[in-house]
Design an enzyme around this catalytic site. Structure first.
Site, PDB file in Angstrom:
ATOM      1  N   GLU A 249      20.957   7.839 -18.250  1.00 30.66           N
ATOM      2  CA  GLU A 249      21.571   8.420 -19.445  1.00 30.66           C
ATOM      3  C   GLU A 249      22.356   9.678 -19.108  1.00 30.66           C
ATOM      4  O   GLU A 249      23.483   9.869 -19.586  1.00 30.66           O
ATOM      5  CB  GLU A 249      20.498   8.745 -20.490  1.00 30.66           C
ATOM      6  CG  GLU A 249      21.083   9.358 -21.745  1.00 30.66           C
ATOM      7  CD  GLU A 249      20.030   9.893 -22.691  1.00 30.66           C
ATOM      8  OE1 GLU A 249      20.269  10.940 -23.329  1.00 30.66           O
ATOM      9  OE2 GLU A 249      18.950   9.263 -22.814  1.00 30.66           O
ATOM     10  N   SER A 383      10.505   5.112 -16.965  1.00 32.62           N
ATOM     11  CA  SER A 383      10.870   5.523 -18.313  1.00 32.62           C
ATOM     12  C   SER A 383      10.588   7.007 -18.495  1.00 32.62           C
ATOM     13  O   SER A 383       9.440   7.449 -18.437  1.00 32.62           O
ATOM     14  CB  SER A 383      10.078   4.717 -19.353  1.00 32.62           C
ATOM     15  OG  SER A 383      10.171   5.303 -20.633  1.00 32.62           O
TER      16      SER A 383
END
Length: 472
Positions: A249, A383
């Site tokens: 991201e 994650s």
């Protein structure tokens, strides 16, 4: 309950780039919205630019232009939606998790009492991304479908895509850049899925120039961060991004920046604040942040006007603390009356991330009263939002484990888990299987309920087999 779009949506977009969504799959009680909202955002493609506007284009403007293409899809494919809903229902729904929610988030099975965090699991953005990707595969049955990265950080979901013959674009082994990918496998007429984390500007530009169909599953919260750094750029500010520079991201976000520096925590923010107020050893500063700054970054000139943004999965409290620290540094350097001329800040933390963190805090704060033996965190090992969930009990001294699959819990009462330092270790799991077990459980925003059920079922079986054997 059918795993359908109307059942899972729990919030509404408000204005361009505004606050997006709360958790889904019935994990919260906010009003549901129309099914079509799952596949839409308020960010619309830009109209044609005038000659003067063309000269002032930013990367955001170019991205919006790309979105106007007839080969760019962001709203899904209605003709296959019902089929996809059925598939997602079958793959991700959990009767056990439904029972937990219906019984005040507590169940007892096989001598194991489970306390489920009040907010957990799939967020709206993740659910939307999966639905878009699955619909793309069904909509283009005769085309080769690629994806630029893992769709989300969850092994089961990515395994499903592999089984659906989606081609994951690999890193370029011949490049010195560890993040460069090999796009030579993408041919004219193919389909490319952009994952929930988004894709870099350079990747989007590449696909815009190819004859390929692009299915954009980028989480709207991520797009909100891109809009924020665009505001920094237009204001002539350097973007300070609270995140992990190697995270997908953040890689996408910095590609939309001109001048930037990425800081991972409050300690690095303090280094930046100190440089703003006192200056320092330029070369030492640049050496430390060598992988986390824009090309040609000059801390002596580029920290005089700054804007804060963040990776959506970071701690909201830490981002706020970083914002206060930087604002104080700017105030000390330029004076209170000049703060607004030198500092910008917008809240870009995903609500779902914060809600899951708050729910784990509640479990930790009540761990003694509940008699918790440990807290289990279920979610992908890579994650970021799930890793932060583990940090909360660990820092509070509560025994806790982060697993990515149910198979991490062994029949021999061992558990293979990821530590807060990122190490994968195996150790004894339940300390005394002869006694009743009391545990807490949560899951990351990219973790389906079925993964939680599978993990708990392993524990129930373990207790039944070993606990019963010990009593005999």
């Amino acid at each position: 309950m059918k795993f359908s779009s109307p059942a899972v949506l729990t919030a509404v977009f408000l204005a361009s780039g505004a606050v997006a969504f709360s958790p889904s799959v019935g994990h919260t009680t906010t009003a549901t919205v129309r099914q079509s909202a799952l596949f839409s955002t308020t960010e619309e493609a830009a109209p044609a630019a005038t000659e003067e506007e063309e000269r002032k284009r930013t990367k955001k403007d170019e991205r919006l232009r790309m979105m106007k293409s007839d080969q760019f899809y962001r709203k899904g494919f209605k003709e296959v939606r019902t089929d996809v809903e059925d598939v997602m229902e079958d793959q991700f729904k959990s009767e056990l998790v439904d029972d937990l929610k219906a019984s005040n988030y507590v169940v007892e099975r096989e001598g194991v009492t489970v306390h489920l965090a009040k907010d957990f699991g799939f967020c709206w953005g993740v659910e939307r991304s999966i639905a878009l990707a699955y619909e793309a595969v069904k909509h283009f049955p005769d085309k080769t479908v690629h994806i630029t990265n893992e769709l989300i950080h969850n092994p089961e979901v990515n395994d499903n895509l592999h089984e659906m013959k989606v081609q994951f674009i690999e890193k370029d082994a011949t490049s010195a850049d560890p993040n460069k990918k090999d796009f030579s496998t993408v041919n004219d007429g193919d389909v490319v899925i952009l994952p929930a984390f988004g894709a870099s500007y350079e990747e989007m530009d590449l696909f815009d120039k190819k004859n390929v169909d692009v299915v954009d599953t980028t989480c709207p919260w991520v797009s909100k961060v891109w809009n924020t750094v665009d505001k920094h750029q237009k204001a002539g500010s350097t973007s300070i991004i609270h995140g992990k520079y190697a995270h997908e991201e953040t890689i996408a976000t910095i590609s939309f920046c001109e001048d930037y520096i990425v800081i991972k925590d409050l300690n690095e923010a303090q280094m930046v604040a100190d440089y703003i107020t006192k200056g320092g050893d330029r070369e030492e500063f640049l050496s430390y942040f060598k992988n986390a700054v824009s090309e040609g970054f000059d801390p002596d000139t580029m920290l005089s006007k700054i804007g804060l943004a963040n990776q959506t999965t970071m701690y909201k409290k830490e981002t706020r603390a970083i914002g206060q620290l930087l604002q104080k540094a700017v105030m000390a350097k330029f004076g209170p009356q000049e703060v607004n001329d030198h500092y910008m800040e917008f809240d870009t933390i995903c609500d779902a991330t914060q809600e899951r963190q708050d729910a784990v805090h509640d479990l930790v704060e009540n761990s003694s009263d509940l008699g918790l033996d440990f807290i289990l965190v279920v979610g992908g090992w890579d994650s970021s939002n799930t890793a932060h969930l583990l940090e909360i009990p660990e820092h509070a001294g509560v025994r806790s484990f982060h697993i990515n699959r149910a198979e991490c819990i062994g029949a021999d009462n061992t558990i293979t888990h990821r530590t807060v330092d990122g190490e994968i270790v195996t150790e004894t799991f339940v300390e005394d299987l002869g006694k009743d077990v009391v545990m807490g459980v949560t899951s990351g925003a990219s973790t389906p309920d079925a993964a939680v059920q599978d993990s708990l079922s392993q524990i129930f079986l373990l207790k039944k087999v070993h606990g019963g054997a010990k009593e005999e």
